[in-house]
Design a protein around this motif. Structure first.
Motif, PDB file in Angstrom:
ATOM      1  N   GLU A  30      -4.607  11.365 -15.624  1.00  0.00           N
ATOM      2  CA  GLU A  30      -5.692  10.390 -15.545  1.00  0.00           C
ATOM      3  C   GLU A  30      -7.021  11.044 -15.157  1.00  0.00           C
ATOM      4  O   GLU A  30      -8.072  10.699 -15.700  1.00  0.00           O
ATOM      5  CB  GLU A  30      -5.325   9.303 -14.525  1.00  0.00           C
ATOM      6  N   ASN A  31      -6.989  11.995 -14.237  1.00  0.00           N
ATOM      7  CA  ASN A  31      -8.226  12.667 -13.838  1.00  0.00           C
ATOM      8  C   ASN A  31      -8.833  13.472 -14.987  1.00  0.00           C
ATOM      9  O   ASN A  31     -10.053  13.487 -15.168  1.00  0.00           O
ATOM     10  CB  ASN A  31      -8.001  13.561 -12.617  1.00  0.00           C
ATOM     11  N   GLY A  32      -7.987  14.141 -15.749  1.00  0.00           N
ATOM     12  CA  GLY A  32      -8.472  14.878 -16.920  1.00  0.00           C
ATOM     13  C   GLY A  32      -9.083  13.947 -17.952  1.00  0.00           C
ATOM     14  O   GLY A  32     -10.102  14.262 -18.571  1.00  0.00           O
ATOM     15  N   ALA A  33      -8.454  12.783 -18.127  1.00  0.00           N
ATOM     16  CA  ALA A  33      -8.982  11.791 -19.066  1.00  0.00           C
ATOM     17  C   ALA A  33     -10.332  11.269 -18.580  1.00  0.00           C
ATOM     18  O   ALA A  33     -11.276  11.125 -19.364  1.00  0.00           O
ATOM     19  CB  ALA A  33      -8.002  10.636 -19.234  1.00  0.00           C
ATOM     20  N   LYS A  34     -10.444  11.010 -17.275  1.00  0.00           N
ATOM     21  CA  LYS A  34     -11.715  10.532 -16.715  1.00  0.00           C
ATOM     22  C   LYS A  34     -12.825  11.558 -16.918  1.00  0.00           C
ATOM     23  O   LYS A  34     -13.948  11.199 -17.280  1.00  0.00           O
ATOM     24  CB  LYS A  34     -11.567  10.232 -15.221  1.00  0.00           C
ATOM     25  N   GLU A  35     -12.509  12.827 -16.703  1.00  0.00           N
ATOM     26  CA  GLU A  35     -13.507  13.886 -16.896  1.00  0.00           C
ATOM     27  C   GLU A  35     -13.949  13.963 -18.354  1.00  0.00           C
ATOM     28  O   GLU A  35     -15.137  14.093 -18.645  1.00  0.00           O
ATOM     29  CB  GLU A  35     -12.950  15.236 -16.456  1.00  0.00           C
ATOM     30  N   THR A  36     -12.996  13.879 -19.262  1.00  0.00           N
ATOM     31  CA  THR A  36     -13.322  13.942 -20.686  1.00  0.00           C
ATOM     32  C   THR A  36     -14.141  12.732 -21.113  1.00  0.00           C
ATOM     33  O   THR A  36     -15.114  12.875 -21.866  1.00  0.00           O
ATOM     34  CB  THR A  36     -12.039  14.059 -21.535  1.00  0.00           C
ATOM     35  N   VAL A  37     -13.775  11.558 -20.631  1.00  0.00           N
ATOM     36  CA  VAL A  37     -14.532  10.348 -20.950  1.00  0.00           C
ATOM     37  C   VAL A  37     -15.958  10.473 -20.421  1.00  0.00           C
ATOM     38  O   VAL A  37     -16.928  10.186 -21.132  1.00  0.00           O
ATOM     39  CB  VAL A  37     -13.835   9.081 -20.392  1.00  0.00           C
ATOM     40  N   ALA A  38     -16.110  10.924 -19.180  1.00  0.00           N
ATOM     41  CA  ALA A  38     -17.446  11.067 -18.590  1.00  0.00           C
ATOM     42  C   ALA A  38     -18.292  12.068 -19.378  1.00  0.00           C
ATOM     43  O   ALA A  38     -19.467  11.812 -19.662  1.00  0.00           O
ATOM     44  CB  ALA A  38     -17.335  11.484 -17.124  1.00  0.00           C
ATOM     45  N   THR A  39     -17.687  13.192 -19.752  1.00  0.00           N
ATOM     46  CA  THR A  39     -18.403  14.202 -20.540  1.00  0.00           C
ATOM     47  C   THR A  39     -18.806  13.644 -21.900  1.00  0.00           C
ATOM     48  O   THR A  39     -19.946  13.827 -22.357  1.00  0.00           O
ATOM     49  CB  THR A  39     -17.522  15.460 -20.727  1.00  0.00           C
ATOM     50  N   THR A  40     -17.896  12.936 -22.543  1.00  0.00           N
ATOM     51  CA  THR A  40     -18.152  12.381 -23.870  1.00  0.00           C
ATOM     52  C   THR A  40     -19.222  11.298 -23.817  1.00  0.00           C
ATOM     53  O   THR A  40     -20.142  11.285 -24.642  1.00  0.00           O
ATOM     54  CB  THR A  40     -16.846  11.828 -24.476  1.00  0.00           C
ATOM     55  N   VAL A  41     -19.129  10.403 -22.844  1.00  0.00           N
ATOM     56  CA  VAL A  41     -20.120   9.334 -22.713  1.00  0.00           C
ATOM     57  C   VAL A  41     -21.495   9.931 -22.414  1.00  0.00           C
ATOM     58  O   VAL A  41     -22.506   9.499 -22.981  1.00  0.00           O
ATOM     59  CB  VAL A  41     -19.695   8.320 -21.630  1.00  0.00           C
ATOM     60  N   GLY A  42     -21.533  10.941 -21.557  1.00  0.00           N
ATOM     61  CA  GLY A  42     -22.804  11.603 -21.261  1.00  0.00           C
ATOM     62  C   GLY A  42     -23.422  12.225 -22.500  1.00  0.00           C
ATOM     63  O   GLY A  42     -24.628  12.113 -22.738  1.00  0.00           O
ATOM     64  N   ALA A  43     -22.593  12.862 -23.307  1.00  0.00           N
ATOM     65  CA  ALA A  43     -23.096  13.478 -24.544  1.00  0.00           C
ATOM     66  C   ALA A  43     -23.569  12.417 -25.533  1.00  0.00           C
ATOM     67  O   ALA A  43     -24.594  12.587 -26.202  1.00  0.00           O
ATOM     68  CB  ALA A  43     -22.012  14.357 -25.176  1.00  0.00           C
ATOM     69  N   MET A  44     -22.833  11.313 -25.634  1.00  0.00           N
ATOM     70  CA  MET A  44     -23.219  10.259 -26.573  1.00  0.00           C
ATOM     71  C   MET A  44     -24.524   9.596 -26.148  1.00  0.00           C
ATOM     72  O   MET A  44     -25.416   9.390 -26.981  1.00  0.00           O
ATOM     73  CB  MET A  44     -22.107   9.217 -26.710  1.00  0.00           C
ATOM     74  N   THR A  45     -24.653   9.253 -24.883  1.00  0.00           N
ATOM     75  CA  THR A  45     -25.876   8.589 -24.441  1.00  0.00           C
ATOM     76  C   THR A  45     -27.061   9.538 -24.495  1.00  0.00           C
ATOM     77  O   THR A  45     -28.173   9.121 -24.831  1.00  0.00           O
ATOM     78  CB  THR A  45     -25.721   7.985 -23.035  1.00  0.00           C
ATOM     79  N   GLY A  46     -26.827  10.808 -24.215  1.00  0.00           N
ATOM     80  CA  GLY A  46     -27.897  11.798 -24.351  1.00  0.00           C
ATOM     81  C   GLY A  46     -28.355  11.920 -25.791  1.00  0.00           C
ATOM     82  O   GLY A  46     -29.552  11.988 -26.074  1.00  0.00           O
ATOM     83  N   GLY A  47     -27.409  11.920 -26.712  1.00  0.00           N
ATOM     84  CA  GLY A  47     -27.742  11.976 -28.136  1.00  0.00           C
ATOM     85  C   GLY A  47     -28.514  10.746 -28.584  1.00  0.00           C
ATOM     86  O   GLY A  47     -29.461  10.844 -29.365  1.00  0.00           O
ATOM     87  N   LEU A  48     -28.134   9.579 -28.056  1.00  0.00           N
ATOM     88  CA  LEU A  48     -28.846   8.352 -28.402  1.00  0.00           C
ATOM     89  C   LEU A  48     -30.273   8.383 -27.860  1.00  0.00           C
ATOM     90  O   LEU A  48     -31.210   7.967 -28.543  1.00  0.00           O
ATOM     91  CB  LEU A  48     -28.108   7.130 -27.853  1.00  0.00           C
ATOM     92  N   GLN A  49     -30.434   8.877 -26.640  1.00  0.00           N
ATOM     93  CA  GLN A  49     -31.777   8.966 -26.059  1.00  0.00           C
ATOM     94  C   GLN A  49     -32.654   9.904 -26.872  1.00  0.00           C
ATOM     95  O   GLN A  49     -33.821   9.601 -27.124  1.00  0.00           O
ATOM     96  CB  GLN A  49     -31.701   9.431 -24.598  1.00  0.00           C
ATOM     97  N   GLN A  50     -32.094  11.038 -27.287  1.00  0.00           N
ATOM     98  CA  GLN A  50     -32.873  11.983 -28.091  1.00  0.00           C
ATOM     99  C   GLN A  50     -33.272  11.355 -29.421  1.00  0.00           C
ATOM    100  O   GLN A  50     -34.404  11.503 -29.876  1.00  0.00           O
ATOM    101  CB  GLN A  50     -32.085  13.265 -28.336  1.00  0.00           C
ATOM    102  N   GLN A  51     -32.331  10.676 -30.062  1.00  0.00           N
ATOM    103  CA  GLN A  51     -32.637  10.045 -31.353  1.00  0.00           C
ATOM    104  C   GLN A  51     -33.657   8.943 -31.190  1.00  0.00           C
ATOM    105  O   GLN A  51     -34.549   8.787 -32.024  1.00  0.00           O
ATOM    106  CB  GLN A  51     -31.372   9.491 -32.006  1.00  0.00           C
ATOM    107  N   ALA A  52     -33.537   8.145 -30.131  1.00  0.00           N
ATOM    108  CA  ALA A  52     -34.477   7.046 -29.909  1.00  0.00           C
ATOM    109  C   ALA A  52     -35.885   7.567 -29.678  1.00  0.00           C
ATOM    110  O   ALA A  52     -36.860   6.942 -30.097  1.00  0.00           O
ATOM    111  CB  ALA A  52     -34.026   6.198 -28.721  1.00  0.00           C
ATOM    112  N   ALA A  53     -35.992   8.716 -29.032  1.00  0.00           N
ATOM    113  CA  ALA A  53     -37.298   9.308 -28.756  1.00  0.00           C
ATOM    114  C   ALA A  53     -37.893   9.978 -29.994  1.00  0.00           C
ATOM    115  O   ALA A  53     -39.101  10.188 -30.070  1.00  0.00           O
ATOM    116  CB  ALA A  53     -37.180  10.322 -27.623  1.00  0.00           C
ATOM    117  N   ALA A  54     -37.048  10.314 -30.952  1.00  0.00           N
ATOM    118  CA  ALA A  54     -37.503  10.999 -32.161  1.00  0.00           C
ATOM    119  C   ALA A  54     -38.177  10.018 -33.104  1.00  0.00           C
ATOM    120  O   ALA A  54     -37.936   8.820 -33.076  1.00  0.00           O
ATOM    121  CB  ALA A  54     -36.319  11.656 -32.875  1.00  0.00           C
ATOM    122  N   GLY A  55     -38.990  10.543 -33.950  1.00  0.00           N
ATOM    123  CA  GLY A  55     -39.611   9.710 -34.980  1.00  0.00           C
ATOM    124  C   GLY A  55     -38.679   9.603 -36.172  1.00  0.00           C
ATOM    125  O   GLY A  55     -37.538  10.045 -36.130  1.00  0.00           O
TER     126      GLY A  55
END
Length: 179
Positions: A30-55
């Protein structure tokens, strides 16, 4: 009440059954899954923020998806057509960022990209639910959202603003407060 991170919200929304499913998929606990989920969600939201800021079209699509997620849900007869139009657009946006995110998370964690992609598939509906809840919270006075960052001052279907309200909304939904 302290403001939770988007990763915490996603983990809470997942619940123990889905988290166990992800752990099994990853071959971890479960801890490994939580770490992977947190890493994945962070990468996804970061990617969305970058795209939203882009023209360009990608940035416009992401901003429009967040604007639609922030609209109040349809009521009455209008819901017969499916209702979650913003969820459909946002689901498409999340699907677009999933391949590069899977590659990045794979490189960072050593988990094969196809496995990360499968985790992302499981996370997309959860992210949609979290985004919708966070968007609803930003429009409610007295919520944990930042003061003055309400979406209620905009007309439904209004074109996304380049700054101010939508930028604040993106920051509130994604948890970074950065444009």
């Amino acid at each position: 009440m302290s403001e939770s991170s988007i990763q915490d919200d996603v983990l809470g929304e997942l619940g123990p059954d889905r988290l166990t499913e992800i752990a099994s998929l990853l071959g971890t606990d479960e801890n490994g899954a939580k770490e992977t989920v947190a890493t994945t969600v962070g990468a996804m939201t970061g990617g969305l923020q970058q795209q939203a800021a882009a023209g360009g079209d990608d940035g416009n699509e992401v901003r429009q998806a967040f604007a639609e997620v922030a609209e109040p849900p349809l009521q009455g007869v209008a819901t017969l057509g499916g209702g979650l139009l913003g969820g459909g657009l946002m689901a498409g946006v999340l699907a677009k960022v999933s391949k590069p995110v899977a590659a990045a998370v794979s490189k960072k964690t050593g988990i094969p990209a196809p496995t990360v992609a499968r985790v992302i598939e499981l996370l997309i509906p959860v992210l949609l639910a979290v985004f919708a809840k966070r968007a609803a919270d930003t429009g409610n006075p007295g919520s944990t959202g930042a003061p003055g960052s309400t979406a209620s001052g905009t007309a439904p279907g209004a074109a996304p603003a380049s700054g101010g309200g939508l930028g604040d909304l993106l920051g509130q939904i994604l948890g970074g407060g950065k444009k």
